[in-house]
Design a protein around this motif. Structure first.
Motif, short mmCIF file in Angstrom:
data_model
loop_
_atom_site.label_atom_id
_atom_site.label_comp_id
_atom_site.label_asym_id
_atom_site.label_seq_id
_atom_site.Cartn_x
_atom_site.Cartn_y
_atom_site.Cartn_z
N GLY A 30 -40.99 36.60 -43.03
CA GLY A 30 -41.30 35.28 -42.48
C GLY A 30 -40.11 34.33 -42.58
O GLY A 30 -39.01 34.62 -42.09
N ASP A 52 -39.87 42.42 -41.14
CA ASP A 52 -40.64 41.51 -40.27
C ASP A 52 -40.41 41.98 -38.83
O ASP A 52 -39.31 42.44 -38.50
N ALA A 57 -37.81 35.54 -37.62
CA ALA A 57 -38.09 35.60 -39.06
C ALA A 57 -36.92 36.26 -39.80
O ALA A 57 -36.49 35.78 -40.85
N LEU A 106 -46.27 33.46 -38.71
CA LEU A 106 -45.05 32.81 -39.21
C LEU A 106 -45.24 31.28 -39.18
O LEU A 106 -45.41 30.71 -38.11
#
Ligand code: SAM
Length: 190
Positions: A30, A52, A57, A106
């Motif tokens: 994230g 991710d 991210a 996110l």
């Protein structure tokens, strides 16, 4: 407040299992807060592997790590966490102290890109194989977004079925708030 938030609690438990020079996996990097935390805990002699699916991210996490001079001990993969078996070296099986999952979307990003029950549970199954004895899988579960409740339900059902001979499983939640996040912790027994 004496009682910690779910994320504070996640970090507190993780720090119990992590040592300088140790190894951790962030399954959902994230914005990089958890990856940075893990990188600081294991220090320059340790290793953190981050996953991710979003380029945004991975870039944000990389920038955060660079700014804090904690990038050298971190390897980032723009891949789904259920590919950890394919991309992480086999020698890491049974060696990882903490695997963190912070599920959902996110923050400040696209809220339609979310973690999904099938891939999440598959990734958690793989994560357990990477854990060392006494290692922890820690997962923050959110139910406030579409799909979150379903995912949390799947994860808890799966974790409830783990053998008590091999794992200790704990589920922590503030129970007087609507849709409050919860924390799942799975410790691998020796
Ligand atoms: N740990 C992060 C932090 O400290 O900022 C927050 C993570 S955020 C709640 C959830 C992340 O999971 C999003 O960035 C999203 O792109 C990612 N994600 C969704 N599906 C994924 C998958 N299959 N594999 C890896 N990451 C995924």
């Amino acid at each position: 407040m004496i009682l910690p938030s779910i994320l504070q609690s996640a970090h507190q438990w993780a720090s119990e299992a992590l040592t300088p020079g140790g190894t951790a996996i962030d399954a959902t990097t994230g914005n990089g807060h958890d990856t940075l935390f893990l990188a600081r805990q294991v220090g320059p002699d340790g290793q953190v592997f981050g996953f991710d699916i979003q380029e945004q991210a991975i870039q944000k996490t990389h920038r955060r790590l660079l700014a804090e001079n904690a990038h050298r001990q971190v390897t980032l993969f723009q891949k789904s966490h259920d590919q950890m078996h394919e991309v992480l070296p086999e020698k890491l099986l049974g060696k990882v102290q903490v695997v963190m999952f912070n599920l959902g979307y996110l923050p400040h990003g696209d809220k339609t890109i979310i973690t999904r029950p099938d891939t999440t549970v598959r990734a958690m199954q793989q994560a357990l194989q990477f854990l060392t004895s006494g290692g922890l899988l820690i997962a923050a579960l959110y139910t406030g977004h579409p799909g979150g409740q379903e995912e949390a339900g799947h994860v808890i059902e799966w974790a409830s079925g783990l053998s008590p001979r091999s794992f200790q499983v704990m589920w922590q939640q503030m129970i007087n708030r609507d849709r409050s996040p919860s924390l799942l912790m799975i410790e691998k027994r020796s």
